[in-house]
Every structure is written in C-alpha cells, then in structure tokens.
Scaffold this motif. Sequence first.
Motif, PDB file in Angstrom:
ATOM      1  N   UNK A   1      58.425  26.153  42.325  1.00 50.71           N
ATOM      2  CA  UNK A   1      57.727  27.361  41.908  1.00 50.71           C
ATOM      3  C   UNK A   1      56.220  27.222  42.073  1.00 50.71           C
ATOM      4  N   UNK A   2      55.572  28.321  42.422  1.00 51.52           N
ATOM      5  CA  UNK A   2      54.116  28.397  42.453  1.00 51.52           C
ATOM      6  C   UNK A   2      53.670  29.306  41.320  1.00 51.52           C
ATOM      7  N   UNK A   3      52.853  28.772  40.419  1.00 50.74           N
ATOM      8  CA  UNK A   3      52.463  29.521  39.222  1.00 50.74           C
ATOM      9  C   UNK A   3      50.940  29.661  39.163  1.00 50.74           C
ATOM     10  N   UNK A   4      50.404  30.892  39.267  1.00 53.71           N
ATOM     11  CA  UNK A   4      48.953  31.101  39.198  1.00 53.71           C
ATOM     12  C   UNK A   4      48.480  31.085  37.741  1.00 53.71           C
ATOM     13  N   UNK A   5      47.277  30.580  37.522  1.00 59.44           N
ATOM     14  CA  UNK A   5      46.752  30.507  36.157  1.00 59.44           C
ATOM     15  C   UNK A   5      45.907  31.724  35.785  1.00 59.44           C
ATOM     16  N   UNK A   6      45.459  32.519  36.776  1.00 58.01           N
ATOM     17  CA  UNK A   6      44.667  33.738  36.556  1.00 58.01           C
ATOM     18  C   UNK A   6      43.436  33.495  35.676  1.00 58.01           C
ATOM     19  N   UNK A   7      42.745  32.401  35.944  1.00 60.89           N
ATOM     20  CA  UNK A   7      41.512  32.095  35.224  1.00 60.89           C
ATOM     21  C   UNK A   7      41.678  31.093  34.107  1.00 60.89           C
ATOM     22  N   UNK A   8      42.918  30.828  33.720  1.00 60.57           N
ATOM     23  CA  UNK A   8      43.167  29.841  32.681  1.00 60.57           C
ATOM     24  C   UNK A   8      43.261  28.446  33.300  1.00 60.57           C
ATOM     25  N   UNK A   9      43.198  27.445  32.455  1.00 66.74           N
ATOM     26  CA  UNK A   9      43.180  26.067  32.945  1.00 66.74           C
ATOM     27  C   UNK A   9      44.446  25.756  33.737  1.00 66.74           C
TER      28      UNK A   9
END
Length: 392
Positions: A136-144
């Motif tokens: 899976x590829x999981x974006x943090x959207x600005x979070x750590x």
Amino acid sequence: MKLKYLLFFTGIYFICLINLSTLVLTNLSLANDARYLIEVLAIIVFIVAIIQEGINLKEITLVLGLLGISLIIYLFSKNMQPTYFVLVAFAFRKEAISKIIKGFFIVYTILLFSVLLLLKMGLVSSIIQYNSISGLQKPSLGFEQANALGLVLFIVLISNLYLKSIKERTKVEKFTLRVIDYSFQIFLIYLLYVSGVRSAQFAVLIAYVYYFILKIKNQKSKRKIMISLTYLLTISSVLFSIFSINNQVLTQGSFWYNLDGLLSYRLSMGYLYYLQSGLSLLGKPFASISTNLYQTNITVDNVFQHALFNLGIIFCIGALIYFSLIIKKVIEKNQLTLLIPLVSFFVYGLGESSILYFYAGFIFYFAPILYQSYLDINNHQELTKIKLEEEI
C-alpha cells in the motif's frame, strides 16, 4: 470557558501541530518547544484546577497514591504518559465528559484544517509511506506519517459521532445543519480512505455501528445489543492482543500465521519484540529492535502489547480495572452514547499505540462517570422507562 480548558486544549493544539505534522522534521527548535510543552502542560492544568476548585483529603490521598505509582513506573519505563494521564484526569474529574470530548473535537478539527492549509501553502509536505509488506501507498497530507493523519481523522470522526448522537436526542437539527454535517463526515471519510490507515478505518466503522444501534427505538433491545457487543469487542480485543504473543505466528500454515499476514505482520512483530525484551512488573524502556526476518525495525503497534512491554504488568492490570469500572458505570447509568468513543478506541488500539499519549487518549479522562452524582437527566429517564417495562 474555564482557564484549565483554555490552557489544556490550546496546549495540545500546538503539541499536535508540531509533533504530528512534518514541521517536527524541519524545525528542531519547534520540536524542542513541543517537548517542553508536553512536560509542563499536564502539571500546569493540574495546579490551576486545584487553585480554582480546591481538593479534599480523600482526593489528596487518591491522587498522591496514583502519582506515586505512575512515577515508580516512570523510573523503570522512562515513560511519563501515565503521570500525565493522572494529572489531567484529576483536573477534569468533575467535568461533563461531553465537554471534554467536545474540546478534543474542536482542537483536532482545527488541527486537521491547519495542516491541510499549511500543505496548500507549501509549508509542510505530504510524505508517501510505502508498506513493503502490504504493497500500500499511504499519503500523509502534511502530517509526519499517514498513521498520524489517521489518528486525527479517527478522533474527529468518533467525537463528532458522539456529540451528534447527544444532540439528536435533545433537539431536532435543522435541515441545513444536517447537510453541512453530512458533507463534513463524507469529507473526513474520504480523507480516511485516502490515508489507507486500516486500523482507523475499522475503528470508525465500529463507531458508526454503535451510532446506528443508538437509533433503535426499543430501549430495552438497544441496551441488550450494545451491552453484548461492548463486552464482546472489549474482551476479545484484550484477549486477542495477549494470546497473539505466541510462536504460532511464525509457524507456516497455522491460524495465527495466516492471520498475521492479513494484519501486515503486526502479530509476529509483537512476538519477536517479546522474545528480545520480555515482560516486567513495572516496565522497561521501549526500544526499536531490528531483525533479519524483516527488512525493517520491529515496531509494536498494538496498544495493549506496547503498554505491556513498556509500562509493565502492573500498569496494564490497573488500566484494565479502570476501564472495567468505566464500562460498568456507563451501563449502570445508561450513558450508552459514551460507548461510541470508548469501544472504538479499544478496537483502534489493536493496530495503533498512539492513544497512549495524553494529548490523544481522551478515554482516560472518563473518570467523572465514577462519581455517584454524575448522571445525565435524559439517560436517567430512559433507564427508568426500561426498568418499568421490565417490571410490567
């Protein structure tokens, strides 16, 4: 607004803004400020509460005893979170739990949009987290990291569901407000889907199950379903976490081995950490351990296992007794809406240990319900109706 609320929720906003976003990766001075704020915030809130509200001899004895135990655990585990939980829980000991949850909802909602705005402005970055095990590829959207995003979305969603369920019982919401609320929920669910954080997704699903069960008209049936489901989920969550620490997770073809694969090898990582660290009564410092079995450091994401390895057997037993009493009082006083955040936190803990931070795990602040005088009038009326139905 009371001073202790203003201090606490302002403090956790800045702690989370720095610690949970990529600001912590780019500005070391901010990280040091957040660390200092973590160390003093709970103490300040505790002192302010005593000055403004006073304290009696019984409470002094209780809080000193709990602080003593938590500080002994710190000496062995090097983890101050139990001490922070005691201080903040005492400061909010006589407050409405709905008010505490509302504070977390407001702060974490502002936090979410603050980070998204900073991302839009280019002041923080979105980190793509690739899980080599699940693919899976999981974006943090600005979070750590994506899991931090999942934590924020989880807290906002379940606290919103809890507050929404209370409002629906007291007054009819206007159509425009309902549309805004549904749009907000859809937006949050979309972000949660994009984040790919399965533990948060599953826990939110459980929260929605409780939310819809609360809509059942028959009070007696509703109570039976919620009580049965609560005991099933909480007890099974604890037992699953404990019994999964066994060598069968490494035995190909076994039930635990196959389940371990479905859970991105969380079970085997907990077992491998146990082999190298073991258990203790008062805990020991939690460390990242590497292994040749996986091309990664071993991380124990399960909150029950993390607490057991780091904080020790005594803390875990004490925490289980505390939550058992909370659940007992929730049922006795018919505060069934509290089961939305309470049970979903237990389920969330199966895959994440972040609720062990005092600025996230607000279920540790449900102590007010242990007071004899804590009783919601509407819930009391419903409980009376149920007892009358049973007598008839």
